[in-house]
Design an enzyme around this catalytic site. Structure first.
Site, short mmCIF file in Angstrom:
data_model
loop_
_atom_site.label_atom_id
_atom_site.label_comp_id
_atom_site.label_asym_id
_atom_site.label_seq_id
_atom_site.Cartn_x
_atom_site.Cartn_y
_atom_site.Cartn_z
N ILE A 400 4.39 46.37 -60.92
CA ILE A 400 3.45 45.54 -60.16
C ILE A 400 4.17 44.43 -59.42
O ILE A 400 3.53 43.66 -58.70
CB ILE A 400 2.37 44.94 -61.10
CG1 ILE A 400 3.01 44.19 -62.28
CG2 ILE A 400 1.44 46.02 -61.61
CD1 ILE A 400 1.99 43.54 -63.21
N GLY A 401 5.47 44.34 -59.58
CA GLY A 401 6.25 43.34 -58.85
C GLY A 401 7.71 43.71 -58.84
O GLY A 401 8.25 44.14 -59.86
N ASP A 402 8.37 43.56 -57.69
CA ASP A 402 9.78 43.93 -57.57
C ASP A 402 10.52 42.82 -56.85
O ASP A 402 10.27 42.56 -55.67
CB ASP A 402 9.90 45.25 -56.79
CG ASP A 402 11.28 45.85 -56.90
OD1 ASP A 402 12.18 45.16 -57.41
OD2 ASP A 402 11.46 47.00 -56.48
N GLY A 403 11.40 42.12 -57.57
CA GLY A 403 12.12 41.00 -57.00
C GLY A 403 13.60 41.29 -56.82
O GLY A 403 14.05 42.43 -56.93
N ALA A 406 14.72 41.07 -60.82
CA ALA A 406 13.84 41.56 -61.88
C ALA A 406 12.67 42.31 -61.28
O ALA A 406 12.32 42.12 -60.11
CB ALA A 406 13.33 40.39 -62.73
N VAL A 408 8.54 43.55 -62.48
CA VAL A 408 7.46 43.27 -63.43
C VAL A 408 6.60 44.52 -63.53
O VAL A 408 6.22 45.10 -62.52
CB VAL A 408 6.61 42.07 -62.99
CG1 VAL A 408 5.51 41.80 -64.00
CG2 VAL A 408 7.49 40.84 -62.81
N ASP A 515 10.24 21.88 -60.25
CA ASP A 515 9.70 22.69 -59.16
C ASP A 515 8.18 22.75 -59.26
O ASP A 515 7.57 23.82 -59.16
CB ASP A 515 10.28 24.10 -59.20
CG ASP A 515 10.12 24.83 -57.86
OD1 ASP A 515 9.87 24.15 -56.85
OD2 ASP A 515 10.25 26.06 -57.84
#
EC number: 2.7.11.1
Length: 766
Positions: A400-403, A406, A408, A515
């Protein structure tokens, strides 16, 4: 009249006369009359009944015509190829005008570099008793063998075929039915062991070797010979058909059941003699990379230590096929001890580390499937865990996430059904900067608060780091405003309360976030319809034990003491919270550059001249303005603390108003912040926060305007937790843009059925 009738009678008499086989056209009449005398001699036109069409219908029935037009189905095999299942052709006069046309089509379908390289030149009957030379000789439901110029090879071509397409099978095909029937009964008796499984087949020979993946289940694995045929077609050996398969242990596969054992990877060998050398059983780096994308998920992981012909030991668990294959197998090298201290970069608390020879089938591009250890013994003689606690407890879903560092994936607790996010960090991409990741994880490990995104569980292998994180689906702070129908000053007060509550907790642990910005504040929606904020992204967070000097953060929210490089501490988070509070009430930041220049922005921040311009602040209470002024004090000593924010009347009491200012604030947010624009998916916002790592924060470490003319007072002290971001050297260029980066966002939160008033904000009490 009489003459006309005479002509008609003679005409029908002529019809009854059949030409004899020996007679020739144009023979003289027996009557001796001239060609112009009488109807027989002057070439009378035959009756229409003798025309071509009428003759056709008189001599050929409709049934005969239909039989000629009907396509005949026949199966064609390759000469000598016992593993080829045959190809069914529908043969009709319309499709193939000649026998040569059929040969051309068969060549196109059956010939390649290995099989029939000279094309199809000859067609034999299935028993090789005769050659077929015309289309008329091909019979419905029969089987034939195609060859080039070589003689017929006697092979039981119909052994694994069940020709259910044939009609009225006679003669030789009865053997095919008998063979197919026996195979069918054999499979029916032994299908209990067949479970869906994805296997990898590597062709033998010189490396790099081709590898293919094949799905085996009850529909694709009918018999051992049929699986060999499928592997032959997929692997395409230069030597022809696959004659034998071996596991990485060197054991030969002899029956269908062997495919469904503990082994997932097989070596395919042709007619050539297989070399049982150590190198044949060792996968090189390129082969490991291919295998890394083999398996998607696994329901359990087991360990075993069967011996192989080579010195290494290999054993793998069966793969569970329930999705698109995306995870990895690898053979990492490591010298870490499984007894490392819990806070060292080499290990993580509460998690079992796979040995130096261990293997994880997960990486940042795939789903976590923790395979068996290649060696049953870990480093220092410690044995690998009997099962993966992570996979036993959680069901891993899609990416569901590609960085950058990493990915997810979806993660569901098997016992409760609760959704989490599995963050998978590839250690290979973090080479040389592992301390940054360890610093972030060590902080997440310490913090447990309702207003902070929680680290639920962690696991480390030799190549990947797995973090089970709380998944927040409500979008970020800007989404909460822009997607709502009503937004009041009281809502903003509750948001500030949640943020200050998280900061008080962190500062109590001497942790500075560095941050704080709207994109890192996620909206958590509860079943009763209430909401609260959760702080995430601890990539820049560190433990404060003395003045910090690294210039980092997001320019719009950075405190003046960070820019001045005079040393800073916990209260830089209060400044950022003050900027957010200001934005919550008017939609634009208190310090901004008209020309979008970072140097101008920093000058305004250092000056600290705070204004509440009309008409945007005319309807905002004085209590809110007072709190913002206390939070945005350039003098750090005069700046309030998180505890003082929580006790301020605008936050703790009902000093805030209920006036709806959603339209005004949303309009300004869209004007000043790119990431405040409408987005499609609220879940992706939370995923993007989880997906970030400390390595993604290097772009947020920048030089201040004084960086070129003033030396730094000194490096920050390193805290007891592993080294923090302070060790990164400050680059020479400043980041462009005071505008925060874009992040995905949500749909409006669903209304709550009961409990507190739907849409209200929770205020968690410590």
């Amino acid at each position: 009249m009489a003459s006309t009738r005479s002509i008609e009678l003679e005409h029908f008499e002529e019809r009854d006369k059949r030409p004899r086989p020996g007679s020739r056209r144009g023979a003289p009449s027996s009557s001796g009359g001239s060609s112009s005398s009488g109807p027989k001699g002057n070439g009378l036109i035959p009756s229409p009944a003798h025309s071509a069409h009428c003759s056709f219908y008189r001599t050929r029935t409709l049934q005969a015509l239909s039989s000629e037009k009907k396509a005949k189905k026949a199966r064609f095999y390759r000469n000598g190829d016992r593993y080829f299942k045959g190809l069914v052709f529908a043969i009709s006069s319309d499709r193939f005008r000649s026998f040569d046309a059929l040969l051309i089509e068969l060549t196109r379908s059956l010939s390649d570099n290995v099989n029939l390289p000279q094309g199809v030149r000859t067609i034999y009957t299935i028993d090789g008793s005769r050659k077929v030379t015309s289309l008329d000789e091909l019979l419905e439901g029969e089987s034939y063998v195609c060859a080039s110029n070589e003689p017929f090879r006697k092979v039981d071509y119909t052994k694994n075929i069940n020709p259910n397409w044939s009609v009225n099978i006679k003669g030789g095909t009865s053997r095919a039915l008998a063979a197919a029937s026996s195979v069918k009964s054999e499979v029916k008796e032994s299908k209990d062991f067949i479970k869906p499984k994805l296997v990898t087949v590597i062709r033998s020979g010189v490396k790099p070797r081709k590898a293919v993946r094949i799905l085996l289940n009850k529909k694709t694995a009918h018999s051992f010979e049929q699986v060999l045929t499928d592997i032959t077609e997929a692997i395409k050996l230069d030597s022809g058909v696959v004659k034998r398969l071996c596991t990485l242990d060197g054991k030969q596969v002899t029956c269908l059941q062997d495919f469904f054992g503990d082994d997932d990877v097989f070596i395919a060998c042709g007619p050539e003699k297989f070399r049982y050398a150590q190198d044949d059983f060792v996968l090189d780096h390129s082969e490991c990379r291919v295998l890394k994308s083999s398996y998607s998920r696994s329901s359990a992981v087991k360990y075993s230590g069967s011996k192989s012909p080579g010195p290494s030991r290999r054993s793998k668990s069966p793969a569970s096929v329930n999705g698109t294959p995306s995870s990895q197998l690898s053979t990492p090298k490591s010298t870490k001890s499984s007894s490392s201290s819990p806070t060292s970069p080499g290990s993580f608390r509460g998690l079992k580390q796979i040995s130096a020879h261990g293997r994880s089938s997960s990486n940042v591009n795939g789903g976590p499937e923790l395979d068996r250890c290649i060696s049953p013994e870990g480093v220092n003689g410690n044995r690998c865990s009997e099962s993966s606690t992570l996979l036993e407890k959680y069901k891993i879903g899609k990416v569901i996430g590609d960085g950058n560092f990493a990915v997810v994936k979806e993660c569901i607790d098997r016992s409760t059904g609760k959704e989490f996010a599995l963050k998978i960090i590839d250690k290979a991409k973090c080479c040389g900067k592992e301390h940054l990741i360890e610093n972030e994880v060590s902080i997440l490990r310490r913090v447990k608060h309702p207003n902070i995104i929680m680290l639920v569980e962690e696991m480390e292998t030799a190549t990947e780091l797995f973090l089970v994180m709380e998944l927040v689906k409500g979008g970020d702070l800007f989404d909460a405003i822009t997607s709502s129908t009503k937004y009041t000053e009281r809502d903003g007060s509750a948001m500030v309360y949640n943020l200050a509550n998280a900061l008080r907790y962190l500062h109590g642990l001497s942790i500075v976030h560095r941050d704080i910005k709207p994109e890192n504040l996620l909206v958590c929606e509860y079943p009763d319809g209430t909401k609260s904020l959760k702080l995430g992204d601890f990539g820049l967070a560190t433990v404060v034990e003395g003045p910090l000097y690294t210039v980092c953060g997001t320019p719009t929210y950075v405190a003046p003491e960070i820019i001045a490089e005079t040393g800073y501490g916990l209260k830089v988070d209060i400044w950022a919270a003050g900027v957010i509070t200001y934005i919550l009430l008017c939609g634009f930041p208190p310090f901004r550059s008209e020309n979008n220049l970072q140097e101008d922005l920093f000058d305004q921040i250092l000056a600290g001249k705070l204004e509440f311009p009309a008409p945007y602040w005319d309807n905002i209470t004085d209590s809110a303005k007072e709190l913002i002024s206390q939070m945005l004090q350039v003098n750090v000593e005069a700046r309030c603390t998180a505890g003082q924010i929580l006790s301020h009347p605008w936050v703790s009491d009902d000093a805030s108003q209920e006036n709806n200012m959603q339209a005004e604030v949303t309009g300004k947010l869209k004007q000043h912040f790119n990431n405040a624009l409408p987005k499609q998916n609220s879940t992706t916002t939370g995923v993007s926060v989880i997906m970030n790592t400390a390595l993604d924060k290097e772009g947020q470490i920048f030089c201040s305007k004084h960086c070129q003319d003033s030396g730094r007072p000194g490096m920050e002290p390193i805290s007891p937790v592993p080294p923090s971001v302070e060790e990164i050297p400050v680059p020479g260029e400043a980041v462009p843009a005071p505008t925060p980066p874009e992040s995905p966002t949500p749909h409006p939160p669903p209304a709550a059925p009961g409990g507190e008033r739907a849409g209200t904000w929770r205020r968690h009490r410590d």
